[in-house]
Design a protein around this motif. Sequence first.
Motif, PDB file in Angstrom:
ATOM      1  N   GLY A 126      -8.115 101.578   8.099  1.00 23.69           N
ATOM      2  CA  GLY A 126      -7.889 102.909   7.593  1.00 23.69           C
ATOM      3  C   GLY A 126      -6.713 103.511   7.546  1.00 23.69           C
ATOM      4  N   ILE A 127      -5.653 102.567   7.580  1.00 26.00           N
ATOM      5  CA  ILE A 127      -4.313 103.123   7.855  1.00 26.00           C
ATOM      6  C   ILE A 127      -3.391 103.303   6.438  1.00 26.00           C
ATOM      7  CG2 ILE A 127      -1.972 102.774   8.792  1.00 26.00           C
ATOM      8  CD1 ILE A 127      -3.513 101.380  11.053  1.00 26.00           C
ATOM      9  N   GLU A 128      -2.888 104.437   6.113  1.00 27.95           N
ATOM     10  CA  GLU A 128      -2.201 104.461   4.640  1.00 27.95           C
ATOM     11  C   GLU A 128      -0.734 103.920   5.019  1.00 27.95           C
ATOM     12  OE1 GLU A 128      -2.941 104.977   1.614  1.00 27.95           O
ATOM     13  OE2 GLU A 128      -5.216 104.765   1.933  1.00 27.95           O
ATOM     14  N   PRO A 129      -0.091 103.086   4.361  1.00 29.84           N
ATOM     15  CA  PRO A 129       1.362 102.765   4.462  1.00 29.84           C
ATOM     16  C   PRO A 129       2.224 104.116   4.289  1.00 29.84           C
ATOM     17  CG  PRO A 129       0.218 101.271   3.264  1.00 29.84           C
ATOM     18  CD  PRO A 129      -0.667 102.377   3.155  1.00 29.84           C
ATOM     19  N   ARG A 130       3.264 104.442   5.264  1.00 30.06           N
ATOM     20  CA  ARG A 130       4.444 105.322   4.987  1.00 30.06           C
ATOM     21  C   ARG A 130       5.569 104.672   4.401  1.00 30.06           C
ATOM     22  NH1 ARG A 130       6.128 107.252   9.585  1.00 30.06           N
ATOM     23  NH2 ARG A 130       5.061 105.955  11.181  1.00 30.06           N
ATOM     24  N   ASP A 185      -0.599 103.221  13.047  1.00 37.35           N
ATOM     25  CA  ASP A 185       0.518 102.871  11.797  1.00 37.35           C
ATOM     26  C   ASP A 185       1.748 102.408  12.637  1.00 37.35           C
ATOM     27  OD1 ASP A 185       0.726 105.245  13.157  1.00 37.35           O
ATOM     28  OD2 ASP A 185       2.036 106.181  11.422  1.00 37.35           O
ATOM     29  N   HIS A 214       6.874 101.571   6.221  1.00 35.35           N
ATOM     30  CA  HIS A 214       6.085 100.509   6.052  1.00 35.35           C
ATOM     31  C   HIS A 214       6.754  99.694   4.799  1.00 35.35           C
ATOM     32  CE1 HIS A 214       3.210 102.806   8.693  1.00 35.35           C
ATOM     33  NE2 HIS A 214       3.197 101.595   9.384  1.00 35.35           N
ATOM     34  N   TYR A 215       6.741 100.655   3.965  1.00 33.28           N
ATOM     35  CA  TYR A 215       7.206  99.932   2.554  1.00 33.28           C
ATOM     36  C   TYR A 215       8.502  99.756   2.551  1.00 33.28           C
ATOM     37  CZ  TYR A 215       2.886 102.041   0.132  1.00 33.28           C
ATOM     38  OH  TYR A 215       1.640 102.361  -0.201  1.00 33.28           O
ATOM     39  N   LYS A 232      -5.253  98.670   5.417  1.00 31.79           N
ATOM     40  CA  LYS A 232      -6.392  99.226   5.012  1.00 31.79           C
ATOM     41  C   LYS A 232      -7.492  99.087   5.519  1.00 31.79           C
ATOM     42  CE  LYS A 232      -7.266  96.144   1.022  1.00 31.79           C
ATOM     43  NZ  LYS A 232      -6.164  94.896   1.305  1.00 31.79           N
ATOM     44  N   HIS A 280      -1.248  94.277   3.987  1.00 30.87           N
ATOM     45  CA  HIS A 280      -2.315  94.489   2.954  1.00 30.87           C
ATOM     46  C   HIS A 280      -3.529  94.965   3.911  1.00 30.87           C
ATOM     47  CE1 HIS A 280      -0.677  94.246  -0.719  1.00 30.87           C
ATOM     48  NE2 HIS A 280       0.091  93.190  -0.614  1.00 30.87           N
TER      49      HIS A 280
END
Length: 327
Positions: free
Chosen positions: A87-91, A57, A94-95, A84, A81
């Motif tokens: 397998g990384i979920e944005p924190r 991340d 990132h947003y 994913k 995008h």
Amino acid sequence: MQNVVMWIVPVLCLIALPCKDVVVWSAMILGYGLHGRGYEAIDTFNAMKLAGVKPNDVTFIGLLLACNHSGLVQEGWEYFHRMKDYGIEPRHQHYAIVVDLLGRAGYLNEAYEFISSMPIEPGVTVWGALLSACKIYRNVALGEYAAERVFSLEPFNAGHYVQLANLYASAGMWSHVRKVRILMREKGLSKDLGYSLIEINGKLQAFRVGDKSHPRSREIFEELENLERRLKEAGFVPDTDSVLHDLNNEDKEEILCNHSERLAIAFGLISTPPGRTLRITKNLRACVNCHSATKLISKLVGREIVVRDANRFHHFKDGVCSCKDYW
């Protein structure tokens, strides 16, 4: 040639390291991003994948920052995008970077829609990024909405109120600027004072706006006057929108030319031999006027001037900045 060297030297250092793990690669990518070298950051990311190192991340924070600081909107959008795929979920960070990326490019509606579609509750950094972008493009309505969200999350952070005041000032809404200032006083809040640092002969020198406490103050302000004269002769027109006071243009110009980085530059010029690079650190984001002035000053005095502000590095040389006026 210089640009090639700036890219090759870090790569050679990377090759020489015995252990090139995700931390090393991510640090390289982030470093390029802070200097606005987006394509080099992307090249490094691709080299990292070829080396068989899986990004994490933090890697994507550096990559997104690099795209943001270089105006690479499409690339940044695609990399966000692609998280994913690993397998990384944005924190939240990132947003926030993506909102800043879209907003700085003028895609304010798209930035708002992106926020509205977030699977997690938007935080202060996300709404703050939108508010900052609204100031750039003078979108008062959306900026006020973002400010409301920010105030509800951090009601006692003076920086947010200053951002809203900046928005109103850029739109010439001085009565609203005064209301924000009154609100800040009622809450006991005050704006962070800007300062700039420059190291000369191993000694760190600090300057604040209009600072006349330095032992060489007379020489510094004489150099400032000389620079202002040369700027005007070269056709420079100050951007007075960044002054948060309803003053006449002459008074605004005087305030702007006394900003801390201008004092640090003047001191550096009188304290170092011709051609020496000046390196300055500023605690706040550089204002639009000082950024434009420093570009021209670098050309007039034949020097490279490196400024590290709150967001990134700016390399001023021959009348241009490494950020390409996108910061």
